[in-house]
Motif scaffolding. Structure first.
Motif, short mmCIF file in Angstrom:
data_model
loop_
_atom_site.label_atom_id
_atom_site.label_comp_id
_atom_site.label_asym_id
_atom_site.label_seq_id
_atom_site.Cartn_x
_atom_site.Cartn_y
_atom_site.Cartn_z
N ASN A 117 12.21 -60.17 -46.39
CA ASN A 117 12.83 -59.53 -45.22
C ASN A 117 11.84 -58.69 -44.42
OD1 ASN A 117 15.28 -60.58 -45.98
ND2 ASN A 117 15.89 -58.75 -47.11
N THR A 131 10.95 -55.73 -45.12
CA THR A 131 11.44 -54.35 -45.10
C THR A 131 11.20 -53.69 -46.45
OG1 THR A 131 13.68 -54.80 -45.93
CG2 THR A 131 13.28 -55.15 -43.57
N ASN A 132 11.55 -52.41 -46.52
CA ASN A 132 11.42 -51.70 -47.80
C ASN A 132 12.77 -51.55 -48.50
OD1 ASN A 132 12.64 -49.82 -46.17
ND2 ASN A 132 11.27 -48.13 -46.68
N LYS A 133 13.75 -52.34 -48.12
CA LYS A 133 15.05 -52.29 -48.80
C LYS A 133 14.89 -52.83 -50.22
CE LYS A 133 19.77 -54.06 -48.68
NZ LYS A 133 20.73 -54.94 -47.99
N ASN A 150 8.49 -58.19 -48.53
CA ASN A 150 9.09 -56.86 -48.70
C ASN A 150 8.15 -55.94 -49.46
OD1 ASN A 150 11.30 -58.03 -47.49
ND2 ASN A 150 12.76 -57.30 -49.02
N LYS A 162 2.51 -51.62 -50.02
CA LYS A 162 2.40 -52.95 -49.42
C LYS A 162 1.79 -53.97 -50.37
CE LYS A 162 3.71 -52.59 -44.99
NZ LYS A 162 4.63 -53.50 -44.30
#
Length: 443
Positions: free
Chosen positions: A190, A192-194, A221, A299
């Motif tokens: 995604n 994202t950091n979810k 992610n 990251k």
């Protein structure tokens, strides 16, 4: 900048000889093999002189595996389907995702000298295919994980994602950790950091993806749970309805990390799962050329895997759980040691049973001694008042002095590092430029 180019350190200083990957291309007439840029970048000929993954079983919890594929035949065990259709999981003809993951791990190619088709990073490893319909709910991963552990898997590849784990799944993760099985899962696609699971679950080795240019893949992610990254852009692999496929995402990166773990477990069978992860993280290299960093970056974690170095460098075994942060209900001794990157020391089994650490026990003992000393001092002082010189004499510390009290002991639990992060499945096919060919091992 390419994987095969020298990287520059922060500040513009050249990092002499610092490579994300090295390559030793050899001739091949097969465009699929020639297209395996990621495998070639690992310099597999050097890797396979150290280990080929022999005697290690890697469970692939996924969509099932086409064990009849020409590049996999003989390396795939029957396994089991938990998807409601019953039976084994080694004859998948529909979804090709599981087959692709299996081939990146243990594909052995085909043709003369096995120079054609997909070659996995650990071509002598065995694949235990486990088919599951979805993560979470009645068809979750608790049964598949337990089945994998009970049927000899030393590494479990999980290239899928969900929003959470239910209690049964959390219990299955703890079960695998107690049985010394290394769980590897992708961080997700995604960008994202979810936090997604199982990658974000404590005890799981979370993997992100890196592109061919050496940068973290934009869809990968991220979060504090990320430990490693591996190639995940335009990766060729085996398929089902189509003989081969190409895809991008953290799924493929996860398979490469699982394969690297199988290589290490094969060469160093006495290492724990956490110590295997420790070898992989200690030898990983960041996109800016750093290695052996003390704490993971959100990251890229500790960096890109370098299997040859993980197999060949002299690395202390380290603590039992290495860089992995253990769940609370895992074995009492399952906390990462002080020498593990990104983790603080935790208590032993005996400490957990008593609820007191050695420091606390020593502190309490010191406190008791101090109290006794004060009591004895008071008694002696009273006695001196009755039988000794009159007040105002020179006592301990000089006139007007009194008994000194040692500094107060400070007690507290060491916090665990790490935390939830994020992740989903690999992307779809796409075009990509050919890379230098790779010669398979002498099978």
């Amino acid at each position: 900048m390419s994987f095969t180019r020298t990287l520059r350190a922060v500040g513009g200083v050249a990092a002499a000889g610092a490579l994300l990957f090295t390559a030793a291309p050899t001739a091949s007439a097969d465009y699929i093999r020639d297209g395996q840029w990621a495998l070639d970048a690992f310099n597999p000929q050097k890797v396979w002189k150290e280990s080929t993954g022999k005697n290690v079983t890697v469970a692939v919890i996924d969509s099932g595996v086409n064990g009849d594929h020409v590049d996999l035949k003989g390396n795939v065990l029957p396994g089991k389907s938990f998807a409601g259709d019953g039976g084994t999981a080694d004859h998948e003809t529909g979804d090709d995702h599981g087959t692709a993951m299996a081939a990146l791990i243990a594909g052995h190619g085909h043709g003369p000298n096995r120079a054609d088709g997909i070659m996995g990073l650990a071509p002598d490893a065995k694949i235990l295919p486990i088919k599951t319909r979805e993560i979470g709910g009645d068809n979750g991963i608790d049964g598949p994980i337990r089945y994998a552990v009970d049927h000899g898997a030393k590494v479990i590849n999980m290239s899928f994602a969900g929003s959470s784990l239910n209690d049964l799944e959390k219990s299955a993760v703890s079960y695998a950790l107690k049985k010394d099985v290394l769980l590897v899962a992708g961080s997700g696609n995604n960008g994202t950091n979810k936090p997604l699971y199982p990658a974000a679950a404590p005890g799981v080795l979370a993997v992100g993806a890196v592109a061919k240019d050496g940068k973290v893949l934009g869809l990968s992610n991220y979060g504090p749970h990320i430990r490693l990254i591996a190639p995940g852009e335009k990766i060729y692999s085996a398929g089902t309805s189509l003989k081969y496929r190409q895809a991008s995402g953290t799924s493929d990166a996860t398979a490469y990390v699982s394969a690297a773990a199988a290589l290490v477990r094969s060469k160093f069978p006495d290492l724990t799962a956490g110590q295997v992860a420790n070898r992989l993280t200690k030898t990983a290299i960041t996109p800016d050329g750093k290695t052996g960093i003390k704490s993971p970056d959100p990251k890229y974690g500790y960096g890109v895997i370098r299997p040859y170095r993980a197999l060949s460098e002299n690395i202390p075994a380290g603590s039992k759980n290495g860089p992995l942060t253990m769940p609370k209900d895992s074995e009492p001794s399952a906390g990462a040691g002080a020498d593990a990157p990104g983790n603080e020391a935790q208590g032993s089994a005996s400490e957990e049973k008593s609820g007191l650490s050695p420091i606390m026990v020593i502190g309490i003992g010191v406190g008791v001694i101090v109290v006794l000393g004060i009591v004895i001092g008071v008694i002696v002082a009273n006695k001196k008042r009755r039988n000794g010189p009159p007040p105002g004499g020179t006592g301990f510390g000089g006139p007007g002095g009194g008994a000194g009290v040692p500094p107060q002991q400070q007690f507290g639990a060491y916090p665990q590092s790490g935390g939830p992060g994020a992740y989903p499945q690999s992307g779809g096919p796409g075009a990509y430029p050919p890379a230098p060919p790779t010669q398979p091992p002498g099978h």
